[in-house]
Design a protein around this motif. Structure first.
Motif, PDB file in Angstrom:
ATOM      1  N   LEU A   1     -46.032  16.009 -22.768  1.00 55.03           N
ATOM      2  CA  LEU A   1     -45.433  17.307 -23.086  1.00 55.03           C
ATOM      3  C   LEU A   1     -46.536  18.296 -23.480  1.00 55.03           C
ATOM      4  CD1 LEU A   1     -42.472  18.087 -23.101  1.00 55.03           C
ATOM      5  CD2 LEU A   1     -42.498  17.902 -25.582  1.00 55.03           C
ATOM      6  N   GLY A   2     -47.449  17.822 -24.327  1.00 64.01           N
ATOM      7  CA  GLY A   2     -48.559  18.683 -24.753  1.00 64.01           C
ATOM      8  C   GLY A   2     -49.434  19.070 -23.589  1.00 64.01           C
ATOM      9  N   LEU A   3     -49.735  18.070 -22.752  1.00 65.35           N
ATOM     10  CA  LEU A   3     -50.603  18.333 -21.604  1.00 65.35           C
ATOM     11  C   LEU A   3     -49.953  19.355 -20.674  1.00 65.35           C
ATOM     12  CD1 LEU A   3     -53.309  17.394 -20.655  1.00 65.35           C
ATOM     13  CD2 LEU A   3     -52.189  15.665 -19.257  1.00 65.35           C
TER      14      LEU A   3
ATOM     15  N   SER B   1     -47.799  21.606 -21.467  1.00 67.68           N
ATOM     16  CA  SER B   1     -47.834  22.932 -22.091  1.00 67.68           C
ATOM     17  C   SER B   1     -49.169  23.614 -21.840  1.00 67.68           C
ATOM     18  CB  SER B   1     -47.634  22.820 -23.597  1.00 67.68           C
ATOM     19  OG  SER B   1     -46.438  22.179 -23.872  1.00 67.68           O
ATOM     20  N   ILE B   2     -50.237  22.854 -22.031  1.00 66.55           N
ATOM     21  CA  ILE B   2     -51.561  23.451 -21.835  1.00 66.55           C
ATOM     22  C   ILE B   2     -51.744  23.843 -20.375  1.00 66.55           C
ATOM     23  CG2 ILE B   2     -54.019  22.938 -21.840  1.00 66.55           C
ATOM     24  CD1 ILE B   2     -53.622  21.372 -24.333  1.00 66.55           C
TER      25      ILE B   2
ATOM     26  N   PHE C   1     -49.482  24.636 -18.343  1.00 67.71           N
ATOM     27  CA  PHE C   1     -48.663  25.814 -18.081  1.00 67.71           C
ATOM     28  C   PHE C   1     -49.442  27.080 -18.432  1.00 67.71           C
ATOM     29  CE2 PHE C   1     -45.784  29.109 -19.516  1.00 67.71           C
ATOM     30  CZ  PHE C   1     -44.898  29.186 -18.452  1.00 67.71           C
TER      31      PHE C   1
END
Lengths: 458, 427
Positions: free
Chosen positions: B26-28, B30-31, B33
């Motif tokens: 999810l974090g990856l 987001s980045i 994006f």
């Protein structure tokens, strides 16, 4: 002589005085066989302070105030001469007189022509007086400093005191700026509230600032109810936050807990480029690329999407504040003590469990503070909405329709040729003070929250 | 019993690890994006804007008669120059290329192929080189912005003729010119050497760039010394107390006040109360310096605080006064950090447009400003003005201007980062 020539003259004179005073102290010290009480350069600096600062301050004050004072004086004269014409005509006459004096305008009115001649004459007189005063002030005080440049004068203390005082003035500029903002906005807003009741402004459901010139004009009732504008502002801020908070928070968590240091060193500056892009660029993108794109998607789904939809502006604004949220959240997450992290991991929690069950609850108040700051940023953001959102104040919470925001209205009301007496222009200042109060409240709340987390883990 | 617990943990472990991977991805995502959007934004603007680096020109053979410029003594006469129909000369030569265009309407349509400013350009050219008079000369004239857009493929020719800015006939003429080699794309120097114009083909960013530079200069001259003075005062001389707290609260608040509020301040105080000139870079710079002052003060305080206390203590111990320790010993060491903060603050100010709209720097200004009190625009405001206008050609120009602005800002930020790195290594 004009402002810049006089300033250059003052600088030249100050330089000369620096050298002269240093030399004088050195010479007298030699003849008297006495060591100067301070370093030589302080004698020079003292001379510069005396020569330059008072004269330059006078020059600045004159530049700021002379035209106001002169105008006030002539406004009184005009009020006497044209006692029978109505009061609001006097300012117009004053402007005409100034234009005649500058040779831009010619007039049949002999009285006004004479006044204009008078005005031009007194203006040259005032300017000449200024030049003389500046020169005399500088020379007089330079002479004073020169006489005081003697070896037994402890000049360093006096120079340092002056410097410290000027530092204090520089630091209090922040206070003056705040006072100036509040005072100027309030002054104009109060004038607006004389014309339009404050209660109606705060609770009215209609906003159409154009006042009808003809009775049959449509949509120009001159209503100043700010509810639809505030609703539009909040809608767009809400859209922006619902995009930016999850993405910003997730990237902050990833970067502080999961990312390889090398990847992190690459990510952070790259994401910061997003924060460094001017808002006018986001506005350009929102208006000319994002809005048509959303419209096309909407059409293909059978939805009517306005070409100035709140969704497009809100989404682009959300992307703009992602780096803001991610760097603020990063700071907050890093402020959580290492011991909490280690304890959770030591008890066998996975990293994800540590983040969701320990880190986020501990950082919660700080995170809320960061989000409030981001909301305040979204509410005050101007260019994206000015370019991508319309000016029609619809009271709606449908993100596909067009709404308007406080900043859009302020820009719309104050750009172009405006008369400063109409409620229409003055309403912009009422909106301005509302905006100032809202963002101030959000900032104070954010500060209080982030202070709380700092105290908890002190 | 123990085995029982391990079994439970082992059973749940897979799910827990799955959840861990979920959060990580999810974090990856987001980045990524964020990265993807950055690429889309810059790519989109670059693909729209780079074509503005070229401008279509038409080659025409023009004969300017000597009596258009010179009086009977052979000297340049301003009256004659003024009376000459320069556009007419260009139009006449253009019509000889298309003898088939008969009638008022067709002739006017032919005329629309070249820029409306072509006559003005010819006049300047002839006045600079009077030896070109009275003989047929080949010149490259700018095409009108519509033809330029068509040549660049930005015009949608599938829409019905009546909704288009060029008729089928005009498109055909343009095509023949291309075939004959009389219509070429040249590097668009105008974009870098001219100020704004009503005609997209004559519009450039020089005026806005100079306006921005002047405003930045004013901002720097005002903000940097004031910020350094405030920071030194707050770090070394302020006595803890209510006054100091109040100053700090004010600085922190001002840093978060929306920029448009500073514009309102400039409008009411500088323009309406002090009667300062509208649209002037002087006022723009003053407003921007008030806006960036808190940023620079905060950065300056941080970098003063980062100087090891031993430096100051050593200076004081050797008998320096407080002021000498601050100015002669701490300040030089804090300077790189202060400059980093200043560059970041200036970059912020350079990209800012909202407060400038309030003080009238949105005016349509055709001349490059010569002094800080002349009417001017700034680069971001120029982008705003162009993106607001109807012609597609201005859209292209706004995109190119954005590319320059963003490239310059990235350069400024990189300089700040490099400065910070050198500074960190120093300690």
């Amino acid at each position: 002589m004009d402002f810049s020539t006089l300033t250059l003259l003052l600088i030249a004179l100050s330089g000369l005085m620096y050298v002269l005073c240093c030399n004088r102290v050195r010479r007298t010290a030699q003849t008297l066989q006495q060591r100067p009480k301070s370093l030589l350069r302080y004698y020079g600096q003292n001379a510069v302070i005396w020569t330059f600062i008072p004269a330059f301050c006078f020059l600045l004050l004159f530049a700021f105030f002379h035209s106001i004072l002169l105008e006030q004086y002539y406004l009184h004269i005009i009020a006497d001469v044209y006692a029978d014409s109505p009061e609001n005509q006097h300012r117009l006459l004053l402007a005409q007189m100034k234009n005649i004096a500058a040779g831009i305008l010619s007039s049949e009115d002999v009285q006004l022509q004479n006044l204009a001649q008078d005005f031009a004459a007194s203006e040259t007189l005032v300017y000449r007086a200024r030049t003389w005063l500046v020169v005399l002030l500088a020379l007089g005080l330079a002479g004073f400093a020169y006489r005081k440049a003697v070896p037994h004068f402890r000049v360093r203390e006096s120079v340092e005191k002056t410097l410290q005082r000027s530092f204090l003035i520089a630091a209090s500029l922040a206070i003056f700026t705040t006072i100036a903002i509040v005072a100027s906005l309030l002054f104009e807003a109060v004038r607006f509230f004389y014309a339009y009741p404050i209660f109606d402004f705060l609770t009215g459901l209609h906003w159409s600032p154009n006042i009808a010139l003809h009775a049959d004009q449509v949509g120009s009732s001159g209503a100043f109810g700010m509810v639809p504008i505030l609703a539009g502002t909040l809608l767009i801020a809400l859209i922006a936050m619902s995009l930016a908070v999850p993405i910003g928070l997730c990237s902050a968590i990833y970067m502080s807990e999961f990312a390889h240091p090398r990847f992190r060193n690459f990510c952070k500056p790259t994401l910061e480029i997003l924060a460094g892009i001017p808002t006018v660029v986001y506005g350009f993108f929102a208006a000319l690329t994002a809005a048509p794109f959303f419209r096309k998607i909407g059409l293909s789904l059978g939805l009517e999407v306005s070409s100035e939809s709140a969704l497009a502006a809100g989404a682009v604004m959300g992307i703009m504040i992602i780096p803001f949220i991610s760097s603020l959240s990063d700071d907050v997450i890093r402020a959580v003590p290492r011991s909490l992290r280690d304890a959770a991991l030591g008890l066998g929690a996975t990293r994800a469990e540590m983040v969701t069950k320990v880190l986020l609850p501990a950082a919660f108040p700080g995170l809320v503070g960061a989000f409030l700051l981001a909301v305040s940023r979204a509410i005050g953001e101007t260019m994206i909405v000015v370019m991508a959102v319309g000016t029609a104040a619809n009271l709606t919470f449908n993100p596909l329709e067009s709404v308007t925001t406080v900043t859009v209205q302020i820009v719309g009301l104050l750009t172009g040729d405006t008369v400063f007496d109409s409620p229409k222009t003055l309403s912009a200042f009422a909106l301005g003070i509302t905006l100032f109060v809202i963002t101030l409240g959000l900032n104070i709340a954010a500060l209080a929250l982030s202070r709380r987390i700092a105290e908890r883990y002190e | 019993m123990r085995q029982h617990y391990t079994a439970i943990i082992a059973k749940s472990l897979q799910a827990r690890h799955r959840r861990e991977r979920g959060l990580k991805y999810l974090g990856l995502i987001s980045i990524l994006f964020g990265f993807a959007f950055l690429l889309i934004l810059l790519g989109n603007i670059a693909s729209n804007g780079l074509s503005a680096l070229w401008q279509s020109h038409i080659q025409l053979e023009v004969t300017v008669p000597a009596d258009a410029v010179l009086d009977e003594h052979g000297a340049i006469s301003e009256d004659m120059v003024f009376e000459t129909n320069w556009n007419g000369i260009v139009q006449k030569s253009l019509r000889t290329e298309f003898p088939d265009a008969k009638g008022m309407r067709a002739r006017r349509a032919v005329g629309k192929l070249v820029s409306a400013n072509a006559g003005f350009w010819l006049k300047e050219k002839i006045l600079a080189n009077p030896e070109l008079l009275d003989s047929p000369q080949k010149f490259w004239f700018k095409t009108s912005d519509e033809v330029d857009q068509y040549i660049k493929g930005h015009m949608d020719i599938s829409v019905p003729e009546s909704d288009r800015r060029l008729s089928d006939q005009q498109l055909a003429w343009a095509d023949t010119l291309v075939e004959q080699g009389l219509l070429e794309r040249h590097f668009n120097t105008t974009f870098f050497t001219q100020a704004d114009s009503r005609e997209p083909e004559s519009a450039g960013i020089l005026g806005a760039v100079v306006g921005s530079a002047m405003a930045m200069l004013v901002t720097l001259v005002l903000a940097l010394p004031l910020a350094v003075m405030s920071a030194i005062y707050l770090e070394y001389f302020a006595k803890p107390g209510r006054m100091t707290d109040f100053i700090e609260v004010n600085i922190n608040n001002l840093a978060a006040v929306p920029s448009i509020v500073f514009g309102l301040l400039g409008l009411t105080v500088f323009l309406n109360f002090f009667n300062m000139p509208r649209s002037a870079p002087l006022v723009g710079g003053m407003v921007l310096s008030l806006m960036t002052l808190p940023t620079i003060i905060i950065a300056a305080r941080a970098s003063i605080r980062a100087v090891p206390p031993s430096i100051r203590d050593a200076a004081l111990g050797l008998g320096a006064s407080k002021m000498q320790a601050a100015l002669d010993h701490v300040l030089p060491m804090a300077m790189p950090g202060i400059l980093t903060g200043t560059i970041i603050g200036m970059a912020q100010a350079l990209g800012e447009s909202a407060p400038l709209l309030m003080i009238g720097m949105v005016a349509f200004v055709v001349d490059v400003p010569a002094a800080i009190t002349d009417p001017a625009t700034a680069l971001p405001v120029q982008i705003y003005i162009w993106s607001d206008s109807a012609e597609r050609a201005f859209y292209e120009k706004a995109s190119l201007a954005i590319l320059f602005l963003v490239a310059f800002l990235i350069l400024m930020n990189m300089a700040a980062v490099l400065l910070r790195r050198r500074f960190e290594r120093h300690h």
